[in-house]
Scaffold this motif. Structure first.
Motif, PDB file in Angstrom:
ATOM      1  N   GLN A   1      -2.264 -48.017  24.997  1.00 48.90           N
ATOM      2  CA  GLN A   1      -1.160 -47.596  24.082  1.00 48.90           C
ATOM      3  C   GLN A   1       0.154 -47.576  24.516  1.00 48.90           C
ATOM      4  OE1 GLN A   1      -1.799 -44.640  21.012  1.00 48.90           O
ATOM      5  NE2 GLN A   1      -2.521 -43.182  22.961  1.00 48.90           N
ATOM      6  N   LEU A   2       1.283 -48.076  23.894  1.00 52.12           N
ATOM      7  CA  LEU A   2       2.398 -47.540  24.365  1.00 52.12           C
ATOM      8  C   LEU A   2       3.195 -46.611  23.313  1.00 52.12           C
ATOM      9  CD1 LEU A   2       5.028 -48.315  26.244  1.00 52.12           C
ATOM     10  CD2 LEU A   2       5.615 -50.149  24.595  1.00 52.12           C
ATOM     11  N   LEU A   3       3.521 -45.550  23.806  1.00 56.83           N
ATOM     12  CA  LEU A   3       4.158 -44.662  23.019  1.00 56.83           C
ATOM     13  C   LEU A   3       5.560 -44.411  23.202  1.00 56.83           C
ATOM     14  CD1 LEU A   3       1.587 -41.588  23.463  1.00 56.83           C
ATOM     15  CD2 LEU A   3       1.581 -43.355  21.806  1.00 56.83           C
ATOM     16  N   SER A   4       6.346 -44.049  22.142  1.00 54.00           N
ATOM     17  CA  SER A   4       7.920 -43.509  22.248  1.00 54.00           C
ATOM     18  C   SER A   4       8.088 -42.195  21.466  1.00 54.00           C
ATOM     19  CB  SER A   4       8.848 -44.831  21.992  1.00 54.00           C
ATOM     20  OG  SER A   4       8.469 -45.074  20.526  1.00 54.00           O
ATOM     21  N   GLU A   5       8.961 -41.801  21.396  1.00 54.83           N
ATOM     22  CA  GLU A   5       9.393 -40.724  20.566  1.00 54.83           C
ATOM     23  C   GLU A   5       9.014 -40.805  19.180  1.00 54.83           C
ATOM     24  OE1 GLU A   5      12.437 -36.689  20.346  1.00 54.83           O
ATOM     25  OE2 GLU A   5      12.828 -38.402  21.654  1.00 54.83           O
ATOM     26  N   HIS A   6       9.862 -41.858  18.657  1.00 59.06           N
ATOM     27  CA  HIS A   6       9.775 -41.944  17.341  1.00 59.06           C
ATOM     28  C   HIS A   6       8.863 -43.170  16.715  1.00 59.06           C
ATOM     29  CE1 HIS A   6      12.965 -39.074  17.146  1.00 59.06           C
ATOM     30  NE2 HIS A   6      13.531 -39.688  17.989  1.00 59.06           N
ATOM     31  N   GLY A   7       8.487 -43.944  17.904  1.00 57.41           N
ATOM     32  CA  GLY A   7       7.708 -44.966  17.356  1.00 57.41           C
ATOM     33  C   GLY A   7       8.611 -46.567  17.011  1.00 57.41           C
ATOM     34  N   GLY A   8       7.942 -47.609  16.695  1.00 55.20           N
ATOM     35  CA  GLY A   8       8.522 -48.620  16.394  1.00 55.20           C
ATOM     36  C   GLY A   8       9.217 -49.365  17.804  1.00 55.20           C
ATOM     37  N   MET A   9      10.115 -50.196  17.601  1.00 51.86           N
ATOM     38  CA  MET A   9      10.775 -50.869  18.438  1.00 51.86           C
ATOM     39  C   MET A   9      11.402 -50.252  19.583  1.00 51.86           C
ATOM     40  SD  MET A   9       9.205 -53.663  17.650  1.00 51.86           S
ATOM     41  CE  MET A   9       9.850 -54.945  18.965  1.00 51.86           C
ATOM     42  N   VAL A  10      11.093 -50.393  20.890  1.00 51.80           N
ATOM     43  CA  VAL A  10      11.990 -49.975  21.852  1.00 51.80           C
ATOM     44  C   VAL A  10      12.531 -50.871  22.798  1.00 51.80           C
ATOM     45  CG1 VAL A  10      11.851 -48.091  23.867  1.00 51.80           C
ATOM     46  CG2 VAL A  10      10.312 -48.051  21.800  1.00 51.80           C
ATOM     47  N   ARG A  11      13.869 -50.719  22.983  1.00 51.30           N
ATOM     48  CA  ARG A  11      14.450 -51.722  23.831  1.00 51.30           C
ATOM     49  C   ARG A  11      14.634 -51.288  25.167  1.00 51.30           C
ATOM     50  NH1 ARG A  11      18.821 -55.005  22.142  1.00 51.30           N
ATOM     51  NH2 ARG A  11      20.028 -55.842  23.658  1.00 51.30           N
ATOM     52  N   SER A  12      14.059 -52.293  26.073  1.00 47.27           N
ATOM     53  CA  SER A  12      14.268 -52.280  27.435  1.00 47.27           C
ATOM     54  C   SER A  12      15.868 -52.636  28.181  1.00 47.27           C
ATOM     55  CB  SER A  12      13.371 -53.240  27.996  1.00 47.27           C
ATOM     56  OG  SER A  12      13.844 -54.546  28.050  1.00 47.27           O
ATOM     57  N   SER A  13      15.749 -52.235  29.191  1.00 47.66           N
ATOM     58  CA  SER A  13      17.325 -52.343  29.873  1.00 47.66           C
ATOM     59  C   SER A  13      17.701 -53.965  30.111  1.00 47.66           C
ATOM     60  CB  SER A  13      17.247 -51.806  31.323  1.00 47.66           C
ATOM     61  OG  SER A  13      16.139 -52.370  31.809  1.00 47.66           O
ATOM     62  N   SER A  14      16.719 -54.855  30.138  1.00 50.16           N
ATOM     63  CA  SER A  14      16.889 -56.324  29.890  1.00 50.16           C
ATOM     64  C   SER A  14      17.231 -56.660  28.464  1.00 50.16           C
ATOM     65  CB  SER A  14      15.681 -57.193  30.543  1.00 50.16           C
ATOM     66  OG  SER A  14      14.634 -56.788  29.338  1.00 50.16           O
ATOM     67  N   GLY A  15      17.063 -55.932  27.531  1.00 50.65           N
ATOM     68  CA  GLY A  15      17.155 -56.141  26.010  1.00 50.65           C
ATOM     69  C   GLY A  15      16.090 -56.586  25.377  1.00 50.65           C
ATOM     70  N   VAL A  16      14.958 -56.997  25.813  1.00 54.31           N
ATOM     71  CA  VAL A  16      13.553 -57.397  25.294  1.00 54.31           C
ATOM     72  C   VAL A  16      13.043 -55.882  24.703  1.00 54.31           C
ATOM     73  CG1 VAL A  16      11.472 -57.933  25.778  1.00 54.31           C
ATOM     74  CG2 VAL A  16      13.248 -59.147  27.101  1.00 54.31           C
ATOM     75  N   GLN A  17      12.712 -56.059  23.380  1.00 55.35           N
ATOM     76  CA  GLN A  17      12.138 -54.989  22.848  1.00 55.35           C
ATOM     77  C   GLN A  17      10.517 -55.197  22.756  1.00 55.35           C
ATOM     78  OE1 GLN A  17      14.250 -53.413  19.408  1.00 55.35           O
ATOM     79  NE2 GLN A  17      15.377 -55.447  19.587  1.00 55.35           N
ATOM     80  N   VAL A  18       9.897 -53.961  22.606  1.00 52.65           N
ATOM     81  CA  VAL A  18       8.577 -53.789  22.548  1.00 52.65           C
ATOM     82  C   VAL A  18       8.223 -52.849  21.464  1.00 52.65           C
ATOM     83  CG1 VAL A  18       8.268 -54.359  25.065  1.00 52.65           C
ATOM     84  CG2 VAL A  18       8.364 -52.142  24.357  1.00 52.65           C
ATOM     85  N   SER A  19       6.821 -53.117  20.921  1.00 55.09           N
ATOM     86  CA  SER A  19       6.416 -52.185  19.802  1.00 55.09           C
ATOM     87  C   SER A  19       5.643 -51.113  20.280  1.00 55.09           C
ATOM     88  CB  SER A  19       5.527 -52.941  18.956  1.00 55.09           C
ATOM     89  OG  SER A  19       5.063 -52.073  17.846  1.00 55.09           O
ATOM     90  N   SER A  20       5.956 -49.785  19.582  1.00 58.90           N
ATOM     91  CA  SER A  20       5.416 -48.764  20.206  1.00 58.90           C
ATOM     92  C   SER A  20       4.854 -47.767  19.064  1.00 58.90           C
ATOM     93  CB  SER A  20       6.341 -47.588  21.040  1.00 58.90           C
ATOM     94  OG  SER A  20       7.446 -47.403  20.319  1.00 58.90           O
ATOM     95  N   ALA A  21       3.993 -46.929  19.309  1.00 53.64           N
ATOM     96  CA  ALA A  21       3.461 -45.781  18.471  1.00 53.64           C
ATOM     97  C   ALA A  21       4.359 -44.527  18.767  1.00 53.64           C
ATOM     98  CB  ALA A  21       2.067 -45.590  18.693  1.00 53.64           C
ATOM     99  N   ALA A  22       4.624 -43.510  17.617  1.00 53.26           N
ATOM    100  CA  ALA A  22       5.044 -42.476  17.801  1.00 53.26           C
ATOM    101  C   ALA A  22       4.307 -41.513  18.682  1.00 53.26           C
ATOM    102  CB  ALA A  22       5.406 -41.776  16.480  1.00 53.26           C
ATOM    103  N   PHE A  23       4.823 -40.391  19.507  1.00 50.69           N
ATOM    104  CA  PHE A  23       4.208 -39.603  20.045  1.00 50.69           C
ATOM    105  C   PHE A  23       3.298 -38.605  18.983  1.00 50.69           C
ATOM    106  CE2 PHE A  23       7.928 -38.327  23.210  1.00 50.69           C
ATOM    107  CZ  PHE A  23       7.511 -39.753  23.822  1.00 50.69           C
ATOM    108  N   ASP A  24       1.900 -38.249  19.282  1.00 53.03           N
ATOM    109  CA  ASP A  24       1.031 -37.588  18.518  1.00 53.03           C
ATOM    110  C   ASP A  24       0.457 -36.321  19.445  1.00 53.03           C
ATOM    111  OD1 ASP A  24      -1.073 -38.660  19.654  1.00 53.03           O
ATOM    112  OD2 ASP A  24      -1.102 -40.294  18.402  1.00 53.03           O
ATOM    113  N   ALA A  25      -0.260 -35.778  18.711  1.00 52.60           N
ATOM    114  CA  ALA A  25      -0.685 -34.419  19.438  1.00 52.60           C
ATOM    115  C   ALA A  25      -2.382 -34.867  20.131  1.00 52.60           C
ATOM    116  CB  ALA A  25      -0.913 -33.391  18.323  1.00 52.60           C
ATOM    117  N   HIS A  26      -2.677 -36.067  19.998  1.00 54.00           N
ATOM    118  CA  HIS A  26      -4.053 -36.221  20.877  1.00 54.00           C
ATOM    119  C   HIS A  26      -3.914 -36.171  22.216  1.00 54.00           C
ATOM    120  CE1 HIS A  26      -2.545 -40.347  21.719  1.00 54.00           C
ATOM    121  NE2 HIS A  26      -3.726 -40.554  22.455  1.00 54.00           N
ATOM    122  N   GLU A  27      -5.221 -35.905  22.753  1.00 53.53           N
ATOM    123  CA  GLU A  27      -5.284 -35.879  24.103  1.00 53.53           C
ATOM    124  C   GLU A  27      -5.552 -37.267  24.918  1.00 53.53           C
ATOM    125  OE1 GLU A  27      -7.929 -33.001  25.861  1.00 53.53           O
ATOM    126  OE2 GLU A  27      -7.327 -31.241  24.503  1.00 53.53           O
TER     127      GLU A  27
END
Length: 315
Positions: A39-65
């Motif tokens: 899985q790909l995680l980010s702080e708030h989830g949703g689309m995350v923009r890379s330095s190249s401008g391409v965006q990827v979809s992510s899930a928000a941080f959660d408490a699971h191990e």
């Protein structure tokens, strides 16, 4: 039971670091798989923009191990958000492995996860990492380093070597080799291998000179005369010598010595072979000749390289 692999991204992350995902994806196709849940995680989830401008979809941080937490790098390290740092401190403590790719090491260091550990990062950022985080023990010329539960890698494609080593730890060396073949990776570089390559430093321009250098690298145990290299390039001795110096800025003999030194250092660091055996296998023949070449290139002897490698392995 599948192991969870969580990649952590943030705005401005380097998209090339996501190549590491493919290692675990291909592992899932091996007999007995799937082995990993990715899985790909980010702080708030949703689309995350890379330095190249391409965006990827992510899930928000959660408490699971998660089993393995891997932080991507960025072109230029910047201060992390409090939310990202808090997540890394909690999840890093609970994870079996916490890793960084390239300048992701700055993020782990900011979270306090690299204190007292041997670490690496992209060679051009290593000294800045050491300056900003003096409690970390930065080794700037390594492909990746595994210090306990914390793993760090050099930049760009080193993420593939890092993740292949993780799969090797989990599933064995044959699994890692099978994945490397599918990814058309020549071989998995060991963690102790240098980030620098003699072939890249020489930067030959023409296919013929590249052929000669590739031939030399495959046959370092031989004497490798200028005539032999010229034959490999399908050039006359005179044409070859002139073209070689124009394209690389070095004589053929000096270039071959660089290749021998690089191969010898890798053997000393990664095997139990004696200095005499390494000298013979890499074409130096005479250990004294190899010693002089090491002093010219590194400023220290083969014996000191071997001792340092043993100390690192013991640590």
């Amino acid at each position: 039971m599948e192991k969870s692999i969580s990649f952590v991204a943030f705005d401005g992350f380097q998209l090339v670091d996501m190549a590491a995902v493919s290692v675990f994806e291909l592992a899932n196709d091996l007999p007995g798989g799937p082995y990993y849940q990715i899985q790909l995680l980010s702080e708030h989830g949703g689309m995350v923009r890379s330095s190249s401008g391409v965006q990827v979809s992510s899930a928000a941080f959660d408490a699971h191990e998660c089993d393995t937490l891997i932080v991507a790098g960025s072109m230029t390290p910047t201060a992390s958000t409090p939310g990202l740092l808090a997540f890394l401190r909690l999840s890093g403590a609970a994870s079996r492995r916490t890793a960084s790719i390239c300048t992701g090491a700055f993020v782990l260091a900011e979270a306090g996860l690299l204190d007292g550990r041997r670490v690496t990062t992209h060679w051009c950022a290593a000294r800045e990492l050491q300056r900003l985080y003096p409690k970390a023990r930065v080794e700037e010329d390594r492909i990746f380093i595994n210090d306990g539960q914390v793993w760090t890698s050099a930049g760009m494609t080193a993420c593939i070597d890092l993740c292949l080593a993780m799969v090797e730890q989990d599933l064995g060396v044959e699994a890692a080799r099978a994945i490397a073949r599918k990814m058309v990776v020549y071989h998995r570089r060991s963690g102790g291998q240098s980030q620098f390559s003699a072939l890249l430093e020489l930067e030959p321009k023409s296919d013929r000179i590249q052929l000669a250098l590739s031939y030399a690298k495959r046959n370092l145990h031989k004497e490798l005369t200028v005539d032999e290299l010229a034959d490999a390039a399908s050039l006359s001795r005179r044409q070859f010598t002139r073209s070689f110096r124009v394209e690389t800025g070095q004589s053929p003999s000096k270039a071959v010595e660089s290749l021998r030194v690089e191969a010898a250092r890798a053997m000393l660091e990664e095997s139990n072979h004696s200095v005499d055996v390494v000298a013979r296998e890499t074409g130096f023949v005479d250990p004294e000749r190899m010693r002089r070449a090491f002093l010219r290139t590194f400023g220290h002897t083969p014996q000191s390289v071997k001792r340092a490698a043993k100390l690192v392995a013991a640590a």
